[in-house]
Motif scaffolding. Sequence first.
Motif, short mmCIF file in Angstrom:
data_model
loop_
_atom_site.label_atom_id
_atom_site.label_comp_id
_atom_site.label_asym_id
_atom_site.label_seq_id
_atom_site.Cartn_x
_atom_site.Cartn_y
_atom_site.Cartn_z
N HIS A 29 0.77 -1.26 -0.02
CA HIS A 29 -0.15 0.04 -0.01
C HIS A 29 0.89 1.34 0.00
O HIS A 29 0.77 2.02 -1.03
CB HIS A 29 -0.87 0.05 1.06
N TYR A 32 3.11 2.37 -3.01
CA TYR A 32 2.13 2.65 -4.11
C TYR A 32 1.30 3.70 -3.86
O TYR A 32 0.45 4.03 -4.77
CB TYR A 32 1.75 1.65 -4.93
N CYS A 33 1.27 4.57 -2.80
CA CYS A 33 0.48 5.57 -2.44
C CYS A 33 0.93 6.95 -2.79
O CYS A 33 2.11 7.28 -2.43
CB CYS A 33 0.08 5.14 -0.81
N THR A 95 -4.50 5.82 -1.84
CA THR A 95 -4.72 6.61 -3.35
C THR A 95 -3.35 6.44 -4.20
O THR A 95 -2.28 6.64 -3.85
CB THR A 95 -4.92 8.15 -3.27
N SER A 96 -3.65 5.62 -5.47
CA SER A 96 -2.46 5.18 -6.22
C SER A 96 -1.65 6.22 -6.54
O SER A 96 -2.05 7.42 -6.88
CB SER A 96 -3.14 4.49 -7.40
N TYR A 98 0.04 6.14 -9.41
CA TYR A 98 -0.27 6.13 -10.71
C TYR A 98 -1.47 6.79 -11.26
O TYR A 98 -1.69 6.51 -12.60
CB TYR A 98 0.26 4.67 -11.15
N SER A 99 -2.42 7.29 -10.46
CA SER A 99 -3.69 7.55 -10.97
C SER A 99 -3.45 8.81 -11.80
O SER A 99 -2.57 9.56 -11.39
CB SER A 99 -4.52 7.90 -9.78
#
Length: 100
Positions: A29, A32-33, A95-96, A98-99
């Motif tokens: 998590h 990647y956050c 929250t990614s 990569y978004s």
Amino acid sequence: MKSLEIKKDEKGSQAFVKCQNEDVSVYSHCAYCKFCEGVIVNKRKVKAPQKSKMDGIQKGLTPDEELMAAHMMFMTLIRDGTAIVCADENNEGFTSLYSY
């Protein structure tokens, strides 16, 4: 910024933090956050290496391999760290990074 204490299992192979009142894996998590700002190692804040590499990728200046190397460095920091530096002031949770 807040600091989330890392809780590790006896073998040290799993690490968890309390995020939105539940234990989540730091490896799957926080790594990647977008709110993860770094790791506290020996009372010193070390910036998350993947953050700076991600900025370079978005600008077309960093090859993908460097992002993978940055993630591996982050995993090493987790092994030695005691807390995660988190910028999630509104308690949004994961929250990614990569978004779009």
